[in-house]
Design an enzyme around this catalytic site. Structure first.
Site, PDB file in Angstrom:
ATOM      1  N   ASP A   1     -26.538 -13.055 -25.595  1.00 27.28           N
ATOM      2  CA  ASP A   1     -27.585 -13.659 -24.787  1.00 27.28           C
ATOM      3  C   ASP A   1     -27.019 -13.882 -23.578  1.00 27.28           C
ATOM      4  O   ASP A   1     -27.949 -13.930 -22.606  1.00 27.28           O
ATOM      5  CB  ASP A   1     -28.046 -15.172 -25.402  1.00 27.28           C
ATOM      6  CG  ASP A   1     -28.727 -14.706 -26.732  1.00 27.28           C
ATOM      7  OD1 ASP A   1     -28.019 -14.521 -27.781  1.00 27.28           O
ATOM      8  OD2 ASP A   1     -29.768 -15.017 -26.542  1.00 27.28           O
TER       9      ASP A   1
ATOM     10  N   ARG B   1     -38.162 -14.226 -29.847  1.00 30.12           N
ATOM     11  CA  ARG B   1     -36.825 -14.713 -29.738  1.00 30.12           C
ATOM     12  C   ARG B   1     -36.232 -13.355 -29.501  1.00 30.12           C
ATOM     13  O   ARG B   1     -36.785 -12.305 -29.747  1.00 30.12           O
ATOM     14  CB  ARG B   1     -36.220 -15.547 -30.661  1.00 30.12           C
ATOM     15  CG  ARG B   1     -36.832 -15.603 -31.943  1.00 30.12           C
ATOM     16  CD  ARG B   1     -36.675 -14.391 -32.893  1.00 30.12           C
ATOM     17  NE  ARG B   1     -35.020 -13.958 -32.664  1.00 30.12           N
ATOM     18  CZ  ARG B   1     -34.653 -12.605 -33.040  1.00 30.12           C
ATOM     19  NH1 ARG B   1     -35.790 -11.690 -33.040  1.00 30.12           N
ATOM     20  NH2 ARG B   1     -33.314 -12.473 -32.816  1.00 30.12           N
ATOM     21  N   GLY B   2     -35.023 -13.481 -29.215  1.00 32.42           N
ATOM     22  CA  GLY B   2     -34.090 -12.337 -28.812  1.00 32.42           C
ATOM     23  C   GLY B   2     -34.165 -12.298 -27.378  1.00 32.42           C
ATOM     24  O   GLY B   2     -35.011 -12.436 -26.673  1.00 32.42           O
ATOM     25  N   ALA B   3     -32.909 -11.948 -26.660  1.00 31.54           N
ATOM     26  CA  ALA B   3     -32.914 -12.320 -25.221  1.00 31.54           C
ATOM     27  C   ALA B   3     -33.686 -11.148 -24.527  1.00 31.54           C
ATOM     28  O   ALA B   3     -34.074 -11.777 -23.850  1.00 31.54           O
ATOM     29  CB  ALA B   3     -31.193 -12.027 -24.909  1.00 31.54           C
TER      30      ALA B   3
ATOM     31  N   LYS C   1     -25.602 -15.779 -30.702  1.00 33.55           N
ATOM     32  CA  LYS C   1     -26.258 -16.785 -31.544  1.00 33.55           C
ATOM     33  C   LYS C   1     -24.895 -17.256 -32.324  1.00 33.55           C
ATOM     34  O   LYS C   1     -24.019 -16.732 -32.362  1.00 33.55           O
ATOM     35  CB  LYS C   1     -26.878 -15.976 -32.551  1.00 33.55           C
ATOM     36  CG  LYS C   1     -27.534 -16.593 -33.808  1.00 33.55           C
ATOM     37  CD  LYS C   1     -28.367 -17.946 -33.414  1.00 33.55           C
ATOM     38  CE  LYS C   1     -29.579 -17.258 -32.661  1.00 33.55           C
ATOM     39  NZ  LYS C   1     -30.213 -18.378 -31.779  1.00 33.55           N
TER      40      LYS C   1
ATOM     41  N   ARG D   1     -35.712 -22.151 -22.564  1.00 32.83           N
ATOM     42  CA  ARG D   1     -34.226 -21.607 -23.474  1.00 32.83           C
ATOM     43  C   ARG D   1     -33.195 -21.694 -22.561  1.00 32.83           C
ATOM     44  O   ARG D   1     -33.144 -20.710 -21.609  1.00 32.83           O
ATOM     45  CB  ARG D   1     -34.405 -20.551 -24.410  1.00 32.83           C
ATOM     46  CG  ARG D   1     -35.436 -20.148 -25.348  1.00 32.83           C
ATOM     47  CD  ARG D   1     -35.271 -21.041 -26.777  1.00 32.83           C
ATOM     48  NE  ARG D   1     -34.025 -20.875 -27.450  1.00 32.83           N
ATOM     49  CZ  ARG D   1     -33.661 -19.987 -28.084  1.00 32.83           C
ATOM     50  NH1 ARG D   1     -34.386 -19.065 -28.566  1.00 32.83           N
ATOM     51  NH2 ARG D   1     -32.517 -20.011 -28.631  1.00 32.83           N
TER      52      ARG D   1
END
Lengths: 352, 352
Positions: free
Chosen positions: A236, A45-47, A247, A88
């Protein structure tokens, strides 16, 4: 620093971030399905990391594609791009990564499949290297904004686990620490997935930076007590008018910072900008399963089995609450909307 | 409705709220130490219930006191009162209950120990009955403020488990539902102890009232989406100028409601007022152990073992963010400070 992912020649090795910090479990992704699942289930995860992982996924998706099917190769890559983007919907880096690579592939007019495969792998690796440099650039540009002995409130995880390098918001904190600024960090636990408690606290502890964990609902009272000098978060997706999707809980912090007259900074690479979108309402917001709230990390039920939840993974902060956006290409100050336009022109950005 | 406590003739039976909603474990409190532990460990919680439990605790503390020690009886009760008050420093109902009972006991000038014991038990039972009526009164006064089909955001648990009756904020919701108002409720999960997820969701489900669980950091985005018509919370202590101490996260909601122009109501019995205090800074705020944040419900670790936390159990909302305070004696509207003074005079309140 523990890196989120590592290319192993023919497959991608990731650290399963759903198990951190208690277990260091590495997962090897050999297929595009593996990649989709790892993104969807938030093992990665994490853009920025999502974008890089998806880029490797494009390659893994055609690694075994028959060499005599050149006419169908482009179509296959295009279909894979759509499949990966569905994992996502909010983080634009994912779409940006796969779209920019497939666009370049189309323009390349490859004549054999091997050439196409090689190109996809090179692009993924280039993106990975590139993100490392972008993180460095963000950190360089962000450090001057951090006062000596600053007490920084951050949200979610934006560090080495979220990027191909040292991080975005957390990268600035690492660099400020290295430069002797004696920063201390308050980390929002970041419900429901607890990236702050599990990942940010762990990363900062490993780096020797003082960090104090709070529950998300304590941020207002922390500010009121005068314990926060600035808020620093990632993003994001950012529209061309400066609406920042990040987030869930970020918008909350932005209002609180505004109310308590505390600077609110967003750190993100240029790839986070979606210049096609104008307003925050245009950003699709991913809603995730109730179980993420109801059964914490799949390990601890906190509400009855038949409970209804509302679980948006992101929210959108309007530009009037953003003090500045810190990118590798410079710091975008207010008026954010005008300055984003300016930056785009300066960079002669053609993507999006 | 599941009640928080029941007097069983010679001991107090409570439901262990740390185990709800998954296990219905009853605990019998036979000694003042049992009572102190139950309050401190939050097996019983909710400002009114804490007061009632402590009142029974005063009796249990002297139940076996030697009958020929009349001269020491008052001193023993006074010492017990201090001991009980130390269990939770913020909720004023606890202090209010034990102080008002010990004050009355002193004025009574009892001549034998049995008489004193009998008086303490009667007082505890009277307080218990009284709270039931106060809840009814709050509900009666609050219902007119609830629009038809209102979407109400609430925090923590303020229902049957928190009071001797139907609740404070939740009592109003029960009454509005009974009166056919078709309310729907959003419940903040209320980290770290998750009273919203565990207790409020469960209570509302049992009552057949639609409830949706959210994480605390989603409240801002929920309001921004236009899904909240009003915020309704309880209180643990209110100063005479209208500063409201309540479960951590309440101040957060108050700022958000103010920003989104949503009414913010506080429901509490008159016993919640501490007329001796003026400003919010005068209210002692209990800080609890890091483990409550780090190890959710003692069942799920979410951060490394050596993590530092900041864990205030309460925060204070200034009167300018409070639309009205709903009590059994009437609704206190803005200017809250002036109207509290007025109410106090009307009630000829002598306590505090």
């Amino acid at each position: 620093m523990t890196q989120a992912l590592e290319w192993k020649g023919s497959y991608l090795r990731i650290i399963d971030q759903t198990r951190l910090p208690f277990q260091k479990v590495y997962v090897d992704l050999h297929t595009i399905q593996d990649v989709h699942h790892a993104i969807r289930s938030m093992q990665v995860r994490g853009a920025p990391v999502i974008g890089i992982t998806a880029a490797y996924g494009l390659y893994l998706g055609v690694k075994d594609f028959p060499n005599d099917h050149i006419s169908q190769f482009q179509d296959q890559v295009a279909a894979h791009a759509e499949y990966l983007k569905s994992a996502r919907p909010t983080a634009v880096n994912l779409a940006w990564a796969v779209d920019s690579i497939t666009n370049k592939l189309r323009q390349l007019q490859i004549t054999d499949v091997e050439q196409g495969k090689r190109f996809l792998l090179e692009q993924a690796q280039a993106l990975h290297d590139d993100d490392r440099r972008r993180c460095e650039g963000i950190a360089q540009n962000g450090v001057p904004l951090i006062p000596q002995r600053a007490r920084i409130l951050t949200h979610c995880n934006t560090g080495a686990l979220a990027t191909g390098g040292i991080g975005t918001a957390l990268g600035i904190i690492y660099k400020a620490h290295q430069n002797g600024k004696e920063v201390v960090v308050y980390a929002d636990e970041t419900r429901p997935f607890l990236q702050g408690a599990r990942l940010t606290v762990w990363e900062l502890q490993q780096a020797g930076i003082p960090v104090t964990l709070i529950c998300d609902n304590m941020a207002a009272w922390l500010m009121k007590q005068g314990h926060v000098d600035l808020v620093l978060v990632g993003a994001d997706r950012i529209t061309r008018h400066g609406y920042v999707a990040n987030k869930i809980g970020t918008y909350n912090l932005a209002i609180l910072a505004h109310h308590h007259k505390i600077p609110f900074y967003v750190a993100a690479p240029i790839s986070t900008f979606d210049f096609q979108l104008e307003h925050g309402d245009d950003i699709p917001i991913e809603e995730r399963d109730c179980e993420e709230i109801r059964n914490i990390l799949g390990r601890c039920e906190v509400a009855p089995a038949n409970t209804s939840c509302w679980n948006p993974a992101f929210d959108v902060t309007p530009p009037e609450f953003v003090t500045a956006i810190i990118t590798e290409a410079g710091v975008i100050e207010t008026p954010v909307s005008e300055n984003i336009r300016q930056l785009k022109e300066n960079l002669k950005l053609t993507i999006h």
